[in-house]
Design an enzyme around this catalytic site. Structure first.
Site, PDB file in Angstrom:
ATOM      1  N   CYS A 124       0.351  -3.952  18.221  1.00  0.00           N
ATOM      2  CA  CYS A 124       1.182  -5.067  18.510  1.00  0.00           C
ATOM      3  C   CYS A 124       1.114  -6.553  19.385  1.00  0.00           C
ATOM      4  CB  CYS A 124       0.937  -4.018  20.272  1.00  0.00           C
ATOM      5  SG  CYS A 124       1.783  -2.566  19.997  1.00  0.00           S
ATOM      6  N   ARG A 179       0.817  -7.205  13.423  1.00  0.00           N
ATOM      7  CA  ARG A 179       0.169  -6.502  13.868  1.00  0.00           C
ATOM      8  C   ARG A 179       1.463  -4.876  14.386  1.00  0.00           C
ATOM      9  NH1 ARG A 179      -3.205  -9.762  17.446  1.00  0.00           N
ATOM     10  NH2 ARG A 179      -3.080  -7.604  18.828  1.00  0.00           N
ATOM     11  N   TRP A 214       2.869  -0.949  17.703  1.00  0.00           N
ATOM     12  CA  TRP A 214       2.703  -0.380  16.307  1.00  0.00           C
ATOM     13  C   TRP A 214       2.631   0.872  17.155  1.00  0.00           C
ATOM     14  CZ3 TRP A 214      -1.808   2.666  16.311  1.00  0.00           C
ATOM     15  CH2 TRP A 214      -2.103   3.101  15.241  1.00  0.00           C
ATOM     16  N   ASN A 262       0.632  -4.406  25.737  1.00  0.00           N
ATOM     17  CA  ASN A 262       0.312  -3.963  24.233  1.00  0.00           C
ATOM     18  C   ASN A 262      -2.133  -3.461  24.825  1.00  0.00           C
ATOM     19  OD1 ASN A 262      -1.775  -3.734  21.346  1.00  0.00           O
ATOM     20  ND2 ASN A 262      -2.084  -6.224  21.904  1.00  0.00           N
ATOM     21  N   GLY A 263      -2.101  -2.134  24.067  1.00  0.00           N
ATOM     22  CA  GLY A 263      -3.418  -1.305  24.740  1.00  0.00           C
ATOM     23  C   GLY A 263      -2.779   0.364  24.454  1.00  0.00           C
ATOM     24  N   GLU A 310     -13.899   1.661  -1.673  1.00  0.00           N
ATOM     25  CA  GLU A 310     -12.939   0.178  -1.550  1.00  0.00           C
ATOM     26  C   GLU A 310     -11.894   0.257  -2.019  1.00  0.00           C
ATOM     27  OE1 GLU A 310     -12.588  -1.673   0.963  1.00  0.00           O
ATOM     28  OE2 GLU A 310     -11.610  -3.081   0.384  1.00  0.00           O
ATOM     29  N   LYS A 323      -8.286   1.173  -1.495  1.00  0.00           N
ATOM     30  CA  LYS A 323      -6.803  -0.307  -1.146  1.00  0.00           C
ATOM     31  C   LYS A 323      -5.577   0.867  -1.847  1.00  0.00           C
ATOM     32  CE  LYS A 323      -7.568  -2.338   0.187  1.00  0.00           C
ATOM     33  NZ  LYS A 323      -8.835  -2.729   1.045  1.00  0.00           N
ATOM     34  N   GLU A 340      -3.993   3.225   0.452  1.00  0.00           N
ATOM     35  CA  GLU A 340      -3.441   2.493   1.768  1.00  0.00           C
ATOM     36  C   GLU A 340      -1.665   1.840   1.842  1.00  0.00           C
ATOM     37  OE1 GLU A 340      -5.412  -0.261   3.952  1.00  0.00           O
ATOM     38  OE2 GLU A 340      -5.849  -1.126   2.259  1.00  0.00           O
ATOM     39  N   HIS A 379     -20.373  18.207  -9.418  1.00  0.00           N
ATOM     40  CA  HIS A 379     -20.865  18.693  -7.872  1.00  0.00           C
ATOM     41  C   HIS A 379     -20.265  18.959  -7.018  1.00  0.00           C
ATOM     42  CE1 HIS A 379     -25.401  18.035  -8.724  1.00  0.00           C
ATOM     43  NE2 HIS A 379     -25.125  16.709  -8.591  1.00  0.00           N
ATOM     44  N   LYS A 390      -2.579  -4.026  10.847  1.00  0.00           N
ATOM     45  CA  LYS A 390      -3.759  -5.514  10.529  1.00  0.00           C
ATOM     46  C   LYS A 390      -5.171  -4.716  10.877  1.00  0.00           C
ATOM     47  CE  LYS A 390      -5.548  -8.299   7.810  1.00  0.00           C
ATOM     48  NZ  LYS A 390      -6.015  -8.053   6.500  1.00  0.00           N
TER      49      LYS A 390
END
Ligand code: F6R
Length: 648
Positions: A33, A58, A106, A132-133, A521, A525, A528, A544, A643
């Site tokens: 946000c 954001r 967001w 925001n929050g 990682e 990538k 997402e 396994h 982000k």
């Protein structure tokens, strides 16, 4: 406050011109946000829309703007979808008015709809708020207000706060409108539990804004005859470089030519006007089609920035003065805990290997969100590192506070200078990788890895690492930028490989030892930004269970450099091939052992084993980038993400 900031090493790059002066802060990017508010003499709308554009990383599921018109009416425009939708809605009809607040969202509470977008009116429609929050007790507050006849237009927790402030404003007696508004904000914030960064405006108090923060970042931009409130300095640096980074429980009142910072409870605030140094071009796309690609290509420079000025040939060691620990204190450390989320957590996992291998100090990785609620037993000589690009991730901040509460020294490895984690930690080192705007972390990972290498080198050389080993690491670190450039030259070929597998339903990523976290990682990538299933595993874990997934349709990406476990990786690749699974392999230049086996081989230059992940992760970043573009996904703003995550 400044004492809590770290020493910034002397470094010269197009992003950062920092000396040892901590009052100079470099603009950086944090997320979830975005708020931008303006009060001054100019028309507010263009400032707000420009600020929102810069804050869109954001959150980008809806946006809105409220401007107090010269006729004293609040013009509120908001809608679901990207900022472009809001721009179209406003069109040429922007009201004349020089005070306004705005928001890019967001979603946490309530879907991304027009009504749930901010700003939110109070009951009287004379007050507007952006938030925001998360207001944790919003349901109870909402029930109380509804029982008193309040009608809510959204499903958000935030709207409760605008109504509450409205109630306190309407019931306040005496004082000017401005004083009443400030008192109403103070009273309301006493009622809420949770986190907030807010901006509030009221028709009775024209050209006047109130902001406050707890747990969500908020800065004040001080211009000439105009002032700003924003979630991040990047939203205002085009207009001013004088900024105040508000602390939790700070409240600020703004007019065009005045500002006042106090504590929410009325106490005296400890604040400082900082000079933000920002190169606008660092946040521009330039010739790149996407920020992610630009940031992948910046890694030769960003890795160099992470070690520049921090290597000592004389001592065959690293210099990290910002840790603010004496050699003896560093020698006394007998355990290290590395904390982070997502990509930062993957870097932490690499760091565990590095520190244990090079410095022989027992090291553990904790996912920040788990650590903060787990009572991890820690010895008094434990050193905690919180790793965060944004420096605002709420789980990482929570972990930092929990460790500090228990009396541990907590250091930060952070990119965003002046961010909350940077301010609250006892010391640390900045990544200096410049603004990372693409939602998928790329260059911050390699910078984190570089810093962790420096840390392992420093700690190792204080223990039993030899001079020659220290010299070798330094030599190889210095050689990395050119080797990264070599890897980047293969972007077109990696694109061809991505296109070859464009219909793959998912991908497996496998690696061992130093490259186990590289595999994790790479998988992160891919999932997402491309929305396909992808998972990372230690190569030998295949047999396994994971091997049950192997089929002709599902490619396996092996990170298999020519290192001490290459033969083991080779066996795992054989196992996949024996089951007709396609294999994409990343290996070391000159190693032809995979040519006959893997379907596609990507070569990276040779380096020492512990530094290979910096080179091997880049093809994985490029693979996911090209795959995502080819599938028509929004690479820089993937669905459902922001982000950085400043809500729990
Ligand atoms: C993945 C990604 C996230 C972040 C995580 C931590 O590409 O970007 O997983 O790494 O949210 O963010 P920071 O480093 O800002 O604390």
């Amino acid at each position: 406050m400044l004492s809590a900031l770290w020493k910034t090493d002397l470094i010269k790059s197009k992003y950062f011109v920092t000396g040892l002066d901590n009052s100079k802060k470099t603009a950086s990017i944090a997320g979830m946000c975005g708020i931008i508010a303006y009060v001054g003499k100019e028309k507010a709308t263009p400032y707000l829309l420009d600020g929102l554009q810069r804050l869109e990383y954001r959150g980008y599921d809806s946006s809105g703007i409220a401007v107090l018109s010269d006729e004293g009416v609040i013009d509120l425009q908001k809608c679901a979808g990207r900022l472009q939708n809001l721009r179209q809605q406003i069109g040429e009809q922007a009201v004349a008015g020089s005070c306004g607040i705005s928001h890019t969202r967001w979603a946490t509470h309530g879907e991304a709809t027009d009504n749930n977008a901010h700003p939110h009116f109070d009951q009287s429609e004379k007050l507007v708020l952006v938030h925001n929050g998360v207001i944790e007790n919003y349901q109870k507050l909402r029930d109380d207000l509804e029982s008193k006849g309040h009608q809510f237009r959204s499903q958000t927790d935030s709207e409760v706060l605008s109504h509450l402030i409205g109630v306190f404003y309407d019931s306040a007696d005496g004082g000017s409108s401005e004083e009443r508004l400030v008192a109403a904000v103070r009273e309301s914030l006493k009622q809420v539990s949770g986190t907030y960064g807010i901006a509030v405006m009221h028709v009775d108090a024209p050209d006047f804004l109130v902001g406050a923060r707890l747990g969500s970042p908020l800065i004040v931009g001080l211009g000439k005859g105009e002032n700003f409130l924003a979630s991040d300095v990047s939203a205002v640096v085009a207009h001013t470089t004088d900024a105040i980074y508000l602390n939790d429980y700070d409240l600020v009142c703004l007019k065009g030519d005045e500002f006042k910072v106090e504590r929410i409870d009325g106490g005296v605030a400890d604040f400082q006007v900082s000079q933000v140094e920002f190169s606008a071009e660092a946040a521009e796309l330039g010739d790149y089609p996407h920020y992610m690609l630009k940031e992948i290509f910046e890694q030769a420079e960003s890795v160099e920035n992470a070690f520049r000025g921090r290597l000592s040939d004389e001592e065959a060691s690293a210099k990290l003065g910002g840790l603010q620990m004496s050699p003896q204190e560093l020698r006394d450390v007998d355990r290290i805990v590395l904390v982070g989320c997502g990509t930062a957590c993957h870097a932490a996992m690499a760091g565990e290997h590095l520190i244990e291998a090079l410095a022989r100090i027992p090291t553990e990785v904790e996912i920040a969100s788990e650590f903060r609620y787990r009572n991890v037993p820690m010895d008094k000589n434990t050193l905690v590192f919180v790793i965060s690009q944004s420096g605002e991730t709420i789980d990482s901040l929570g972990a930092l506070r929990e460790a500090k509460r228990k009396g541990f020294r907590v250091l930060g490895l952070v990119n965003a200078v002046g961010s909350t984690i940077a301010r609250e930690s006892d010391g640390g080192a900045y990544m200096h990788c410049g603004p990372e705007i693409g939602v998928a972390a790329t260059k911050s990972f390699t910078s984190q890895f570089t810093l962790l290498t420096l840390l392992a080198l420093l700690l190792g050389r204080m223990r039993d690492m030899s001079v020659s080993d220290g010299q070798e690491i330094i030599k190889e670190l210095r050689a990395l930028p050119d080797k990264i450039r070599e890897v980047l030259k293969q972007s077109d070929r990696i694109k061809e490989i991505a296109l070859k597998y464009i219909d793959a339903p998912g991908m497996l990523y496998l690696g061992r030892q130093f490259n186990y976290s590289t595999a994790l990682e790479g998988a992160l990538k891919m999932k997402e930004i491309s929305y396909i299933f992808a998972s990372g595993h230690a190569s030998a874990e295949l047999k396994h269970g994971v091997i049950a997934l192997v089929s002709e349709e599902l490619p396996s990406v092996f990170v298999a450099p020519k290192d001490s476990v290459f033969k083991k990786n080779l066996s795992s690749i054989e196992e996949v091939k024996a089951r007709k699974g396609p294999v994409i392999a990343i290996t070391t230049e000159g190693n032809d052992e995979l040519d006959r086996l893997a379907d596609d081989v990507i070569y990276v230059p040779e380096t020492i084993e512990c530094l290979n992940p910096i080179l091997s992760v880049i093809p994985l970043q490029l693979l996911s980038y090209h795959f995502s573009v080819a599938r028509g996904c929004d690479v820089d703003k993937p669905r459902n993400l922001a982000k950085s995550v400043t809500v729990e």
